[in-house]
Every structure is written in C-alpha cells, then in structure tokens.
Design an enzyme around this catalytic site. Structure first.
Site, PDB file in Angstrom:
ATOM      1  N   LYS A  38     -49.074 -10.386  22.091  1.00  0.00           N
ATOM      2  CA  LYS A  38     -49.230 -11.825  22.044  1.00  0.00           C
ATOM      3  C   LYS A  38     -49.769 -12.253  20.683  1.00  0.00           C
ATOM      4  O   LYS A  38     -49.777 -13.421  20.335  1.00  0.00           O
ATOM      5  CB  LYS A  38     -50.249 -12.297  23.108  1.00  0.00           C
ATOM      6  CG  LYS A  38     -49.994 -11.800  24.495  1.00  0.00           C
ATOM      7  CD  LYS A  38     -51.182 -12.182  25.397  1.00  0.00           C
ATOM      8  CE  LYS A  38     -51.030 -11.469  26.703  1.00  0.00           C
ATOM      9  NZ  LYS A  38     -52.268 -11.428  27.474  1.00  0.00           N
ATOM     10  N   GLY A  39     -50.240 -11.284  19.894  1.00  0.00           N
ATOM     11  CA  GLY A  39     -50.959 -11.592  18.661  1.00  0.00           C
ATOM     12  C   GLY A  39     -50.154 -12.322  17.603  1.00  0.00           C
ATOM     13  O   GLY A  39     -50.721 -12.943  16.708  1.00  0.00           O
ATOM     14  N   GLU A  86     -44.646  -8.897  13.534  1.00  0.00           N
ATOM     15  CA  GLU A  86     -45.871  -8.254  14.024  1.00  0.00           C
ATOM     16  C   GLU A  86     -47.102  -9.008  13.533  1.00  0.00           C
ATOM     17  O   GLU A  86     -47.064  -9.649  12.481  1.00  0.00           O
ATOM     18  CB  GLU A  86     -45.952  -6.808  13.488  1.00  0.00           C
ATOM     19  CG  GLU A  86     -45.691  -5.719  14.508  1.00  0.00           C
ATOM     20  CD  GLU A  86     -46.759  -5.565  15.580  1.00  0.00           C
ATOM     21  OE1 GLU A  86     -47.506  -6.514  15.854  1.00  0.00           O
ATOM     22  OE2 GLU A  86     -46.838  -4.481  16.160  1.00  0.00           O
ATOM     23  N   ASP A  87     -48.200  -8.887  14.262  1.00  0.00           N
ATOM     24  CA  ASP A  87     -49.457  -9.498  13.805  1.00  0.00           C
ATOM     25  C   ASP A  87     -50.167  -8.593  12.798  1.00  0.00           C
ATOM     26  O   ASP A  87     -50.586  -9.037  11.739  1.00  0.00           O
ATOM     27  CB  ASP A  87     -50.372  -9.839  14.991  1.00  0.00           C
ATOM     28  CG  ASP A  87     -50.628  -8.664  15.936  1.00  0.00           C
ATOM     29  OD1 ASP A  87     -50.078  -7.564  15.725  1.00  0.00           O
ATOM     30  OD2 ASP A  87     -51.389  -8.850  16.908  1.00  0.00           O
ATOM     31  N   ASP A 122     -51.708  -1.159  12.067  1.00  0.00           N
ATOM     32  CA  ASP A 122     -52.904  -0.343  11.829  1.00  0.00           C
ATOM     33  C   ASP A 122     -52.456   1.123  11.785  1.00  0.00           C
ATOM     34  O   ASP A 122     -52.036   1.617  10.737  1.00  0.00           O
ATOM     35  CB  ASP A 122     -53.911  -0.632  12.937  1.00  0.00           C
ATOM     36  CG  ASP A 122     -55.224   0.111  12.757  1.00  0.00           C
ATOM     37  OD1 ASP A 122     -55.448   0.658  11.668  1.00  0.00           O
ATOM     38  OD2 ASP A 122     -56.027   0.150  13.707  1.00  0.00           O
ATOM     39  N   LYS A 132     -52.933  -2.865   7.489  1.00  0.00           N
ATOM     40  CA  LYS A 132     -54.149  -2.083   7.291  1.00  0.00           C
ATOM     41  C   LYS A 132     -53.722  -0.649   6.982  1.00  0.00           C
ATOM     42  O   LYS A 132     -53.775   0.217   7.853  1.00  0.00           O
ATOM     43  CB  LYS A 132     -54.942  -2.112   8.590  1.00  0.00           C
ATOM     44  CG  LYS A 132     -56.383  -2.515   8.451  1.00  0.00           C
ATOM     45  CD  LYS A 132     -57.188  -2.161   9.663  1.00  0.00           C
ATOM     46  CE  LYS A 132     -57.001  -3.014  10.861  1.00  0.00           C
ATOM     47  NZ  LYS A 132     -57.945  -2.703  11.958  1.00  0.00           N
ATOM     48  N   PHE A 164     -62.287  -4.373  11.838  1.00  0.00           N
ATOM     49  CA  PHE A 164     -61.611  -5.050  12.943  1.00  0.00           C
ATOM     50  C   PHE A 164     -61.658  -6.554  12.719  1.00  0.00           C
ATOM     51  O   PHE A 164     -62.730  -7.137  12.574  1.00  0.00           O
ATOM     52  CB  PHE A 164     -62.282  -4.679  14.264  1.00  0.00           C
ATOM     53  CG  PHE A 164     -61.487  -5.067  15.459  1.00  0.00           C
ATOM     54  CD1 PHE A 164     -60.392  -4.312  15.868  1.00  0.00           C
ATOM     55  CD2 PHE A 164     -61.814  -6.207  16.185  1.00  0.00           C
ATOM     56  CE1 PHE A 164     -59.641  -4.681  16.966  1.00  0.00           C
ATOM     57  CE2 PHE A 164     -61.065  -6.582  17.290  1.00  0.00           C
ATOM     58  CZ  PHE A 164     -59.979  -5.812  17.679  1.00  0.00           C
ATOM     59  N   VAL A 165     -60.489  -7.176  12.670  1.00  0.00           N
ATOM     60  CA  VAL A 165     -60.422  -8.614  12.398  1.00  0.00           C
ATOM     61  C   VAL A 165     -59.913  -9.374  13.622  1.00  0.00           C
ATOM     62  O   VAL A 165     -59.222  -8.805  14.471  1.00  0.00           O
ATOM     63  CB  VAL A 165     -59.508  -8.912  11.176  1.00  0.00           C
ATOM     64  CG1 VAL A 165     -60.061  -8.285   9.909  1.00  0.00           C
ATOM     65  CG2 VAL A 165     -58.087  -8.448  11.421  1.00  0.00           C
ATOM     66  N   ASP A 212     -56.904 -10.805  18.735  1.00  0.00           N
ATOM     67  CA  ASP A 212     -57.960 -10.955  19.737  1.00  0.00           C
ATOM     68  C   ASP A 212     -58.991  -9.838  19.697  1.00  0.00           C
ATOM     69  O   ASP A 212     -58.785  -8.790  19.086  1.00  0.00           O
ATOM     70  CB  ASP A 212     -57.342 -10.941  21.136  1.00  0.00           C
ATOM     71  CG  ASP A 212     -56.891  -9.531  21.562  1.00  0.00           C
ATOM     72  OD1 ASP A 212     -56.166  -8.880  20.772  1.00  0.00           O
ATOM     73  OD2 ASP A 212     -57.271  -9.079  22.644  1.00  0.00           O
ATOM     74  N   ARG A 270     -58.202 -15.586  19.763  1.00  0.00           N
ATOM     75  CA  ARG A 270     -56.824 -15.774  19.275  1.00  0.00           C
ATOM     76  C   ARG A 270     -56.642 -17.179  18.707  1.00  0.00           C
ATOM     77  O   ARG A 270     -55.805 -17.409  17.856  1.00  0.00           O
ATOM     78  CB  ARG A 270     -55.816 -15.578  20.420  1.00  0.00           C
ATOM     79  CG  ARG A 270     -55.715 -14.157  20.948  1.00  0.00           C
ATOM     80  CD  ARG A 270     -54.498 -14.040  21.855  1.00  0.00           C
ATOM     81  NE  ARG A 270     -54.508 -12.851  22.686  1.00  0.00           N
ATOM     82  CZ  ARG A 270     -54.062 -11.662  22.308  1.00  0.00           C
ATOM     83  NH1 ARG A 270     -53.611 -11.492  21.094  1.00  0.00           N
ATOM     84  NH2 ARG A 270     -54.084 -10.641  23.132  1.00  0.00           N
TER      85      ARG A 270
HETATM   86  P1  5GP Z   1     -51.215   0.033  15.706  1.00  0.00           P
HETATM   87  O1  5GP Z   1     -50.355   0.499  16.831  1.00  0.00           O
HETATM   88  O2  5GP Z   1     -50.503  -0.141  14.406  1.00  0.00           O
HETATM   89  O3  5GP Z   1     -52.443   0.896  15.561  1.00  0.00           O
HETATM   90  O4  5GP Z   1     -51.812  -1.358  16.119  1.00  0.00           O
HETATM   91  C1  5GP Z   1     -51.053  -2.479  16.277  1.00  0.00           C
HETATM   92  C2  5GP Z   1     -51.699  -3.409  17.255  1.00  0.00           C
HETATM   93  O5  5GP Z   1     -53.094  -3.140  17.408  1.00  0.00           O
HETATM   94  C3  5GP Z   1     -51.632  -4.828  16.767  1.00  0.00           C
HETATM   95  O6  5GP Z   1     -50.457  -5.445  17.225  1.00  0.00           O
HETATM   96  C4  5GP Z   1     -52.902  -5.445  17.322  1.00  0.00           C
HETATM   97  O7  5GP Z   1     -52.662  -5.947  18.611  1.00  0.00           O
HETATM   98  C5  5GP Z   1     -53.884  -4.296  17.415  1.00  0.00           C
HETATM   99  N1  5GP Z   1     -54.805  -4.224  16.248  1.00  0.00           N
HETATM  100  C6  5GP Z   1     -54.824  -3.309  15.252  1.00  0.00           C
HETATM  101  N2  5GP Z   1     -55.811  -3.567  14.369  1.00  0.00           N
HETATM  102  C7  5GP Z   1     -56.422  -4.692  14.812  1.00  0.00           C
HETATM  103  C8  5GP Z   1     -57.516  -5.490  14.310  1.00  0.00           C
HETATM  104  O8  5GP Z   1     -58.138  -5.263  13.269  1.00  0.00           O
HETATM  105  N3  5GP Z   1     -57.840  -6.588  15.066  1.00  0.00           N
HETATM  106  C9  5GP Z   1     -57.200  -6.914  16.218  1.00  0.00           C
HETATM  107  N4  5GP Z   1     -57.625  -7.994  16.854  1.00  0.00           N
HETATM  108  N5  5GP Z   1     -56.159  -6.192  16.701  1.00  0.00           N
HETATM  109  C10 5GP Z   1     -55.781  -5.100  16.006  1.00  0.00           C
END
Ligand code: 5GP
Length: 185
Positions: free
Chosen positions: A47-48, A102-103, A106, A134, A155-156, A162, A168
């Site tokens: 949802k981000g 994508e939001d 990470d 990131k 963490f943002v 969220d 959000r």
């Molecule tokens: P990944 O699978 O790349 O580790 O993470 C992707 C998802 O993790 C993002 O779509 C998001 O929902 C969540 N996420 C990763 N880092 C952050 C962060 O710093 N803050 C928040 N609120 N969500 C994050």
C-alpha cells in the site's frame, strides 16, 4: 487508547513536501521521454506506493494504464523475509510495457519476488520506478531504473510508508523518534 499528535513522533524531516514534488516532476519528464510512443502499464505495489503513484501518474504526460499488486513482507520495522501476494493484478500484462511502482527498495526481496512473478506473465518489457532506494540494505543484485531519492539507511515513514500501518498520511518523509518503535525501557 490515547494517541499522540502525528508530527510529535518525528525525529527529523528527511524530504519535505516541496522537495518530493520537485523530484517527482523531474522523474515524470524522464519517464515521459523514455516511454514516448509506448503506453506504459503502471503496476503499483500496495500500500506504500499510493501517494507516490497519485503524484507520479499526473507528472507523466503520456497515455497509460494502471493496476495494483498487493504484497506483504514486513512486520513492524523488520522484514519477515517471506513475501506473499495479498492482491493479484486485475488485468493481463502479456505484451505490455510494465512499469513497476515501488515505495522503497531495501533488501530487494519484495522487488525480486514481484519481478519474477510478473516476468512469468510475458510482458513486452518491465522497468521499475521506486520513490526511495536504500542500497545499504540490499541482499540481492537488483536496481531500479528510476529512483526518487537514495537514502543511507534507517527506518523512514510518511508519504505512504508506514510503521505498523501508521504515518502513511504524513505529507513528508521523516525519521521516527526511537522511543516510538523501541517502546519504553
Ligand atoms: P525489501 O523487500 O526491499 O526489503 O523491502 C521493501 C518493502 O519493505 C517496502 O515496500 C516497504 O513496505 C518496506 N520497507 C523497507 N524499508 C522501509 C523503511 O525504511 N520504512 C518503511 N516504512 N518501510 C520500509
């Protein structure tokens, strides 16, 4: 339960509403140029990415179509390491120019899962636009084609992102005060 006013929980504002809008305008120009003569099909990850897609789609001045994919991998501030589909696409993407929205990237686990899943459906092309990147958290070799802002780590929240489904609706990106997610000692 007593709730704190939203903004009191912020340690710092990383990107203001004005900075976000300015960056999205520039991304829109780049995407419009790259997709000239093509009709991108924007697959938005719920949802981000909701505030991001709402602003981005209006900044990309070409005919386009839109769909949503629900995936989940996070619990609190930690990735569960396991990605699952919570809502499938409504439309077929075979032969279409898919742009994944994508939001934040990470570890890259969510995006790897999404790309593997989408490529099986035989799109004509797949590119990725992410609001935040990131790279320090990356466990996989995966890059977005378009990046709003690159951030070092931490963490943002805000602008769609969220913490436990909250924050959000912040119109900026910020860093939460540690005591908010660490709890009282
Ligand atoms: P990944 O699978 O790349 O580790 O993470 C992707 C998802 O993790 C993002 O779509 C998001 O929902 C969540 N996420 C990763 N880092 C952050 C962060 O710093 N803050 C928040 N609120 N969500 C994050």
């Amino acid at each position: 339960m007593e709730t704190q006013p939203l903004h009191d929980d912020m340690e710092q504002v990383l990107f203001s509403t004005e900075q976000i809008q300015e960056r999205i305008t520039a991304l829109g120009v780049q995407i419009r140029q790259d997709y000239a003569g093509k009709e991108p099909h924007l697959v938005t990850i719920l949802k981000g990415s909701i505030p991001f897609i709402a602003d981005l789609m209006r900044a990309v001045d070409v005919p386009m179509t839109l769909d949503f994919l629900g995936v989940s991998s996070y619990a609190g501030t930690q990735s569960s390491g396991e990605v699952r589909l919570t809502k499938d696409l409504d439309d077929d993407i075979e032969g279409r120019h898919v742009l994944v929205v994508e939001d934040i990237i990470d570890t890259g686990l969510t995006l790897s899962y999404v790309l593997r899943n989408l490529r099986q459906r035989m799109p004509a092309s797949v590119k990725v636009v992410t609001f935040l990147d990131k790279p320090s958290g990356r466990g996989t070799q995966i890059e977005a084609d378009y990046v709003g802002f690159t951030i070092p780590g931490g963490f943002v929240v805000g602008y769609g992102l969220d913490w436990n489904q909250r924050y959000r609706n912040l119109p900026y990106v910020g860093i939460l005060k540690r005591e908010v997610y660490a709890g009282p000692f």
